[in-house]
Design a protein around this motif. Structure first.
Motif, short mmCIF file in Angstrom:
data_model
loop_
_atom_site.label_atom_id
_atom_site.label_comp_id
_atom_site.label_asym_id
_atom_site.label_seq_id
_atom_site.Cartn_x
_atom_site.Cartn_y
_atom_site.Cartn_z
N TRP A 95 0.83 -1.21 0.00
CA TRP A 95 0.00 0.00 0.00
C TRP A 95 0.86 1.25 0.00
O TRP A 95 0.56 2.21 -0.71
N ILE A 96 1.92 1.27 0.81
CA ILE A 96 2.80 2.44 0.87
C ILE A 96 3.50 2.65 -0.47
O ILE A 96 3.57 3.77 -0.98
N VAL A 97 4.02 1.57 -1.05
CA VAL A 97 4.69 1.68 -2.35
C VAL A 97 3.73 2.23 -3.39
O VAL A 97 4.07 3.14 -4.15
N HIS A 98 2.52 1.71 -3.43
CA HIS A 98 1.55 2.15 -4.45
C HIS A 98 0.98 3.53 -4.16
O HIS A 98 0.44 4.18 -5.05
N PHE A 100 2.89 6.02 -3.31
CA PHE A 100 3.91 6.97 -3.76
C PHE A 100 4.44 6.71 -5.17
O PHE A 100 5.00 7.61 -5.79
N VAL A 101 4.30 5.49 -5.66
CA VAL A 101 4.86 5.12 -6.96
C VAL A 101 3.77 4.49 -7.82
O VAL A 101 3.06 3.60 -7.35
N GLU A 102 3.67 4.93 -9.03
CA GLU A 102 2.72 4.34 -9.98
C GLU A 102 3.37 3.10 -10.59
O GLU A 102 4.25 3.19 -11.44
N THR A 103 2.97 1.93 -10.10
CA THR A 103 3.55 0.67 -10.56
C THR A 103 2.47 -0.41 -10.58
O THR A 103 1.38 -0.22 -10.05
#
Length: 158
Positions: A95-98, A100-103
């Protein structure tokens, strides 16, 4: 001096046992979802199935079964809490990665913007118990088979 090393070894033994028990349940869960949901159903829905993901999930279960066959670690039920904690940390990390980063999502049905994402999250949470139970049963079968095949030489660590 000798006492210090044996205590340190015992601590690392417990750490190894905890890591094995939480990743064994996670491997059962991820491989079960991959081979029973993603592989048969999402390949039809234009989900890109790369050679690497197929190899990783195949090796994951093969190495898990090999490790289980060769070690003599105990697998108590109370350690399911480590498995659940491991999954929660993974989900929060995703959740944190998504945020901040569009992946891409490694498992597309867990995309929080998907229509049925909450239902999928509840289903995956409910699958923790049977996945862990299957692995506990697998370990018990291993001990039973080894004690019957090698009754004089096999001693389990129950």
């Amino acid at each position: 001096m000798e006492c210090y090393f044996s205590q340190r070894g015992a601590i690392w033994g417990y750490i190894l046992q905890i890591v094995f028990q939480m990743t064994a349940g996670a491997a059962m869960l991820t491989d079960g979802v991959y081979w029973l949901v993603i592989f048969p159903f999402l390949t039809i829905a234009d989900y890109e199935m790369s050679f690497l993901t197929v190899v990783v999930h195949s090796l994951n279960i093969i190495l898990l079964l090999g490790e289980t066959a060769m070690n003599s670690l105990r697998f108590p039920w109370f350690r399911i809490s480590y498995f659940i904690l491991f999954t929660a940390v993974y989900v929060v990390f995703e959740w944190i990665v998504h945020a901040f980063v569009e992946t891409w999502w490694p498992y597309p049905f867990l995309d929080v913007s998907a229509e049925f994402a909450p239902a999928w999250y509840w289903l995956v949470a409910a699958l923790h118990l049977p996945c862990y139970a299957m692995f506990v049963y697998l370990v018990k079968v291993k001990y039973l088979v080894l004690s019957r095949w090698f009754p004089e030489s096999y001693h389990s660590l129950r």
